[in-house]
Motif scaffolding. Structure first.
Motif, short mmCIF file in Angstrom:
data_model
loop_
_atom_site.label_atom_id
_atom_site.label_comp_id
_atom_site.label_asym_id
_atom_site.label_seq_id
_atom_site.Cartn_x
_atom_site.Cartn_y
_atom_site.Cartn_z
N ALA A 172 -1.32 -3.37 3.21
CA ALA A 172 -2.94 -3.66 3.53
C ALA A 172 -3.28 -4.55 2.30
O ALA A 172 -3.14 -4.20 1.17
CB ALA A 172 -3.77 -2.20 3.56
N CYS B 67 -6.10 -5.64 0.07
CA CYS B 67 -7.30 -5.37 -0.03
C CYS B 67 -7.60 -5.24 -1.70
O CYS B 67 -6.52 -5.35 -2.43
CB CYS B 67 -7.62 -3.84 0.39
N GLY C 246 -6.09 -3.02 -4.15
CA GLY C 246 -4.47 -2.99 -4.36
C GLY C 246 -3.97 -3.46 -5.46
O GLY C 246 -4.58 -3.76 -6.33
N LYS D 279 -5.76 1.71 5.48
CA LYS D 279 -5.42 1.89 4.11
C LYS D 279 -4.66 3.02 3.71
O LYS D 279 -3.81 2.86 3.06
CB LYS D 279 -6.75 1.89 3.26
N LYS E 47 -0.75 -1.05 -0.93
CA LYS E 47 -1.93 -1.90 -0.89
C LYS E 47 -1.63 -2.98 -1.81
O LYS E 47 -1.23 -2.82 -2.97
CB LYS E 47 -3.44 -0.96 -1.29
#
Length: 161
Positions: free
Chosen positions: A77, A79, A82, A120, A126
Protein backbone atom coordinates in the motif's frame (compact mmCIF):
# COMPACT_ATOMS: atom_id res chain seq x y z
CA UNK A 1 8.29 -14.55 -14.15
CA UNK A 2 7.03 -12.20 -11.44
CA UNK A 3 3.73 -10.45 -12.10
CA UNK A 4 3.53 -6.78 -11.07
CA UNK A 5 0.17 -5.07 -10.77
CA UNK A 6 -0.10 -1.34 -10.28
CA UNK A 7 -3.58 -0.96 -8.83
CA UNK A 8 -4.63 2.66 -9.00
CA UNK A 9 -7.73 4.69 -8.36
CA UNK A 10 -8.35 7.04 -11.27
CA UNK A 11 -6.96 7.38 -14.76
CA UNK A 12 -4.08 9.26 -16.30
CA UNK A 13 -5.75 12.21 -18.00
CA UNK A 14 -3.00 13.93 -19.96
CA UNK A 15 -1.27 12.28 -22.89
CA UNK A 16 2.23 12.98 -21.57
CA UNK A 17 1.47 10.98 -18.39
CA UNK A 18 0.04 8.11 -20.44
CA UNK A 19 3.11 8.19 -22.71
CA UNK A 20 5.48 8.10 -19.73
CA UNK A 21 3.58 5.19 -18.17
CA UNK A 22 3.59 3.31 -21.49
CA UNK A 23 7.37 3.74 -21.78
CA UNK A 24 7.96 2.19 -18.34
CA UNK A 25 5.47 -0.60 -19.01
CA UNK A 26 7.40 -1.38 -22.20
CA UNK A 27 10.73 -1.39 -20.34
CA UNK A 28 9.36 -3.49 -17.49
CA UNK A 29 8.18 -6.14 -19.95
CA UNK A 30 11.75 -7.50 -20.01
CA UNK A 31 11.62 -8.22 -16.27
CA UNK A 32 8.04 -9.01 -15.33
CA UNK A 33 4.47 -9.31 -16.50
CA UNK A 34 3.09 -5.88 -15.68
CA UNK A 35 -0.47 -4.66 -15.62
CA UNK A 36 -1.84 -1.27 -14.69
CA UNK A 37 -5.30 -1.62 -13.23
CA UNK A 38 -7.23 1.66 -13.23
CA UNK A 39 -10.19 1.53 -10.87
CA UNK A 40 -13.00 4.06 -10.95
CA UNK A 41 -12.67 6.96 -8.57
CA UNK A 42 -15.72 7.44 -6.41
CA UNK A 43 -17.33 10.82 -7.11
CA UNK A 44 -17.51 13.21 -4.18
CA UNK A 45 -19.08 16.59 -3.64
CA UNK A 46 -16.87 19.71 -3.78
CA UNK A 47 -16.59 19.78 0.00
CA UNK A 48 -17.10 16.17 1.09
CA UNK A 49 -17.94 15.26 4.65
CA UNK A 50 -15.88 12.72 6.56
CA UNK A 51 -18.72 10.22 6.05
CA UNK A 52 -18.68 10.78 2.26
CA UNK A 53 -14.93 10.26 2.17
CA UNK A 54 -15.19 7.08 4.24
CA UNK A 55 -17.90 5.73 1.93
CA UNK A 56 -15.74 6.51 -1.11
CA UNK A 57 -12.71 4.76 0.40
CA UNK A 58 -14.81 1.70 1.27
CA UNK A 59 -16.21 1.51 -2.28
CA UNK A 60 -12.70 1.83 -3.72
CA UNK A 61 -11.50 -0.88 -1.34
CA UNK A 62 -14.27 -3.19 -2.52
CA UNK A 63 -13.11 -2.76 -6.13
CA UNK A 64 -9.54 -3.67 -5.07
CA UNK A 65 -10.64 -6.84 -3.28
CA UNK A 66 -10.09 -9.37 -6.07
CA UNK A 67 -6.49 -8.21 -6.54
CA UNK A 68 -5.71 -8.19 -2.82
CA UNK A 69 -7.08 -11.70 -2.39
CA UNK A 70 -5.19 -13.24 -5.30
CA UNK A 71 -3.18 -16.30 -4.34
CA UNK A 72 0.52 -15.65 -4.21
CA UNK A 73 0.13 -11.86 -4.04
CA UNK A 74 2.29 -9.56 -1.93
CA UNK A 75 0.40 -6.30 -1.37
CA UNK A 76 2.18 -2.96 -0.97
CA UNK A 77 0.00 0.00 0.00
CA UNK A 78 1.43 3.34 -1.06
CA UNK A 79 0.64 5.65 1.83
CA UNK A 80 2.21 8.58 3.64
CA UNK A 81 2.68 6.66 6.89
CA UNK A 82 4.55 3.87 5.12
CA UNK A 83 8.27 3.13 5.24
CA UNK A 84 10.58 5.15 3.09
CA UNK A 85 13.10 2.95 1.29
CA UNK A 86 16.10 3.66 -0.86
CA UNK A 87 16.02 2.33 -4.42
CA UNK A 88 18.40 -0.45 -3.35
CA UNK A 89 16.13 -1.40 -0.44
CA UNK A 90 13.07 -1.50 -2.72
CA UNK A 91 15.00 -3.69 -5.17
CA UNK A 92 15.95 -6.06 -2.34
CA UNK A 93 12.34 -6.18 -1.11
CA UNK A 94 11.08 -6.98 -4.61
CA UNK A 95 13.71 -9.70 -5.05
CA UNK A 96 12.88 -11.10 -1.61
CA UNK A 97 9.21 -11.42 -2.58
CA UNK A 98 10.16 -13.61 -5.50
CA UNK A 99 12.48 -15.81 -3.46
CA UNK A 100 9.81 -16.18 -0.74
CA UNK A 101 7.42 -17.67 -3.29
CA UNK A 102 5.20 -14.74 -4.16
CA UNK A 103 4.16 -14.77 -7.79
CA UNK A 104 2.48 -11.35 -7.80
CA UNK A 105 3.51 -8.00 -6.45
CA UNK A 106 0.63 -5.52 -6.06
CA UNK A 107 1.40 -1.82 -5.62
CA UNK A 108 -1.74 0.01 -4.51
CA UNK A 109 -2.23 3.74 -5.07
CA UNK A 110 -5.45 5.16 -3.66
CA UNK A 111 -7.37 8.30 -4.49
CA UNK A 112 -6.48 11.80 -3.34
CA UNK A 113 -8.07 10.86 0.00
CA UNK A 114 -5.80 7.86 0.38
CA UNK A 115 -6.51 4.19 0.87
CA UNK A 116 -9.17 2.65 3.09
CA UNK A 117 -7.90 1.48 6.50
CA UNK A 118 -9.07 -2.06 5.66
CA UNK A 119 -6.71 -2.17 2.65
CA UNK A 120 -3.81 -0.80 4.69
CA UNK A 121 -4.41 -3.45 7.36
CA UNK A 122 -4.29 -6.23 4.76
CA UNK A 123 -1.16 -4.89 3.10
CA UNK A 124 2.04 -6.84 3.60
CA UNK A 125 3.97 -3.57 3.44
CA UNK A 126 3.16 0.11 3.65
CA UNK A 127 5.47 2.19 1.48
CA UNK A 128 5.89 5.95 1.27
CA UNK A 129 7.68 7.66 -1.59
CA UNK A 130 8.47 10.75 0.41
CA UNK A 131 7.28 13.06 3.14
CA UNK A 132 6.34 15.41 0.31
CA UNK A 133 2.97 15.30 -1.43
CA UNK A 134 2.84 14.47 -5.14
CA UNK A 135 -0.04 14.56 -7.62
CA UNK A 136 -1.34 11.02 -8.10
CA UNK A 137 -0.45 11.04 -11.79
CA UNK A 138 3.17 11.92 -11.03
CA UNK A 139 3.29 9.40 -8.17
CA UNK A 140 2.30 6.65 -10.58
CA UNK A 141 5.14 7.52 -12.97
CA UNK A 142 7.64 7.79 -10.09
CA UNK A 143 6.57 4.39 -8.81
CA UNK A 144 6.88 2.80 -12.26
CA UNK A 145 10.37 4.26 -12.60
CA UNK A 146 11.40 2.94 -9.17
CA UNK A 147 10.07 -0.54 -9.94
CA UNK A 148 12.05 -0.47 -13.21
CA UNK A 149 15.11 0.81 -11.34
CA UNK A 150 14.65 -1.98 -8.78
CA UNK A 151 14.80 -4.63 -11.48
CA UNK A 152 17.85 -2.94 -13.01
CA UNK A 153 19.60 -2.89 -9.61
CA UNK A 154 18.86 -6.59 -9.10
CA UNK A 155 20.29 -7.30 -12.55
CA UNK A 156 23.44 -5.34 -11.73
CA UNK A 157 23.07 -2.97 -14.69
CA UNK A 158 24.54 0.51 -14.98
CA UNK A 159 21.08 2.15 -15.10
CA UNK A 160 21.25 2.82 -11.36
CA UNK A 161 24.09 5.16 -10.51
Amino acid sequence: MLRVNLITVGKLKEKYWRDAAAEYVKRLGAFCKIEIVELNEYRLSDEPSAKEIQTALENEAASMEKYLSANGAYNIAMCIEGKQLTSEELSAAMTDCGTRGYSTLNFIIGSSFGIAPSVKQRADMKLSMSKMTFPHQLARILLLEQVYRGFQIAKGSKYHK
